[in-house]
Motif scaffolding. Structure first.
Motif, PDB file in Angstrom:
ATOM      1  N   SER A 129      50.205  33.756  32.367  1.00  0.00           N
ATOM      2  CA  SER A 129      49.848  34.897  33.143  1.00  0.00           C
ATOM      3  C   SER A 129      51.428  35.461  33.357  1.00  0.00           C
ATOM      4  N   VAL A 174      52.070  38.078  41.946  1.00  0.00           N
ATOM      5  CA  VAL A 174      50.766  38.107  41.313  1.00  0.00           C
ATOM      6  C   VAL A 174      49.774  38.975  41.971  1.00  0.00           C
ATOM      7  N   GLU A 178      45.062  39.722  37.955  1.00  0.00           N
ATOM      8  CA  GLU A 178      45.266  38.431  37.078  1.00  0.00           C
ATOM      9  C   GLU A 178      44.172  37.401  37.576  1.00  0.00           C
ATOM     10  N   ASP A 181      42.952  35.500  34.611  1.00  0.00           N
ATOM     11  CA  ASP A 181      44.012  34.971  33.782  1.00  0.00           C
ATOM     12  C   ASP A 181      44.408  33.528  34.343  1.00  0.00           C
TER      13      ASP A 181
END
Length: 471
Positions: A129, A174, A178, A181
């Motif tokens: 990621s 993040v 994501e 992911d």
């Protein structure tokens, strides 16, 4: 809050994350969310839960965890900003195993919406990621993650742990983009076996803007999905003889078989019949009869390839069919061995025939017992034996060494990879060996060839199994 659409007759649920602005980009079918929803209506999906409330990464992860806690059956998590072929989604949604898997492309050009992964032996063994790096990445994750029923508790635990880390800022900057992911990273690092469903020539891309969406839709139109489905019905990792001497023409029989409404099990039955006829011709003992027997035995093997291709094309897999196919392979070989021995005559040849049968039994025992041991170790390891891997690690530094590392390096070389496939004497090579040696020489040469080559193959397999077990 999620909106839910329910259908009967399937066991797969879809969690559609519509929490990014891109899911509302326009296309010919309305929005990207509308297009993806329409695609799901033609796939074996029980219910679709569309998560639209934008509560951030932590909220999305907890939403997935909540659904995983109460679900019975397989769960597929995918983003609504995905532009993909329907056939690409079917690689996971229509796979009969209903196992844990991720949609990947072997295009290793990673990007913000296509995180890197490393795939080995058809499994995702490392995933990345924006926070997690992957040394030696050889593929990219394309946003579609499936969790089998046996792994739902792990998915829920991982999602909750990741949500806590995200809320406390321990995963860095993040975002909700994501979510999926990070779930893949968590599953892989927790020891869950994740099958890599390879896109091949198909496309699946997440997009962020209208130009990217239009470009992705244009790329979809350039691919003939029906042709790709036919191509993928042929095994990519088959043996040398099957790949170059059988599948090149047996693939053209798939669609006629579908039109005739033949089932894979029907084709298996015809294959057994041809092998029985081959044994009858071999039992005559003359060279013309052995030539005829060899031709029939090769045709029997071709139908054995066709039944698998037909099963993959129609996705009509079943545990009974897989078991019957494996048992049919053994039955056909042993019928032919008996026919050859009878045609040659004498007591000594029956000893050789029995030795060849025993050698094959031992080799198959090596394969199946090892596969069973790996499956058992995986189940136990997921519970307590496998050491936990931190979701805060920023890199996966695992590397192969020794015999196993050498074998993996061989996989990268085309000639060496085909040599590995040939040396283990798979069923295609055994069929060719029997047909050629019986037609050109006699049964004695056939059995001696099987014993010598089979012994080398058994030794190679044994060394490989020991090396993998030590690893």
């Amino acid at each position: 809050m999620p909106d839910s659409l329910t259908r009967e007759g399937t066991t797969t649920s879809v969690v559609l994350l519509a929490t990014t602005p891109a899911c509302r980009l326009s296309c010919a079918d309305g929005t990207l969310l509308d297009r993806l929803s329409d695609q799901l209506t033609v796939l074996p999906v029980r219910d679709v839960q569309v998560v639209t409330a934008g509560g951030g990464l932590g909220a999305d992860l907890r939403g997935v965890a909540k659904i995983a806690r109460v679900s019975a059956g397989t769960i597929v998590v995918l983003p609504a900003d995905l532009v993909a072929h329907t056939e690409a989604l079917a690689l996971l949604l229509e796979h009969p195993a209903r196992d844990t898997g991720a949609l990947v492309s072997h295009d290793a050009a990673a990007g913000p919406m296509r995180p890197p992964v490393r795939v080995e032996a058809g499994r995702v063994v490392a995933a990345g990621s924006s926070f997690h790096t992957v040394p030696e990445a050889n593929a990219t994750f394309r946003g579609v993650l499936q969790a089998g029923e046996a792994d739902l508790a792990s998915l829920a635990d991982i999602a909750e742990e990741l949500a806590e880390l995200a809320d406390t800022g321990k995963l860095g900057p993040v975002t909700a983009v994501e979510t999926i992911d990070l779930l893949l990273v968590g599953l892989v690092r927790s020891g869950v076996r994740v099958r890599a469903a390879s896109l091949g020539p198909l496309h699946a891309d997440r997009v962020t803007g209208q130009n990217a969406a239009d470009s992705a839709l244009t790329r979809l139109a350039e691919i003939d999905e029906a042709r790709v489905r036919l191509d993928t019905a042929v095994k990519e990792d088959d043996g040398f003889f099957a790949t170059f001497f059988v599948s090149t023409w047996s693939r053209h029989l798939i669609r006629p078989a579908v039109r005739l409404k033949l089932t894979p099990n029907t084709v298996t039955g015809v294959s057994i019949g041809l092998a029985a006829l081959a044994a009858v011709w071999f039992s005559a003992g003359t060279q013309p009869a052995r030539v005829a027997g060899g031709v029939l035995f090769v045709l029997s093997f071709a139908l054995d390839c066709l039944d698998g291709q037909l099963a993959r094309y129609t996705r009509a897999f079943s545990p009974l069919g897989a078991w019957a196919d494996g048992m049919a392979d053994r039955l056909k070989e042993y019928l032919v061995y008996a026919g050859l021995a009878f045609g040659y005559g004498g007591t000594e040849i029956w000893y050789l025939a029995a030795a060849a049968m025993i050698a094959q039994v031992v080799r198959h025992a090596l394969d199946y017992s090892y596969a069973g041991a790996v499956a058992d170790a995986g189940r136990v390891g997921a519970l307590w034996a496998r050491p936990a891997r931190s979701l805060l690690e920023s890199a996966d530094a695992r590397h192969a060494h020794g015999v196993l590392g050498f074998a993996q390096r061989m996989e990268r070389d085309s000639v060496a990879r085909w040599f590995k496939k040939i040396i283990v004497l798979p069923i295609g090579e055994r069929t060719a060996l029997v047909a050629v040696t019986a037609a050109v020489w006699n049964a004695r040469v056939t059995f001696l060839s099987l014993l010598v080559w089979g012994g080398i193959a058994a030794l190679y397999q044994l060394v490989g199994r020991v090396a993998r077990s030590a690893r």
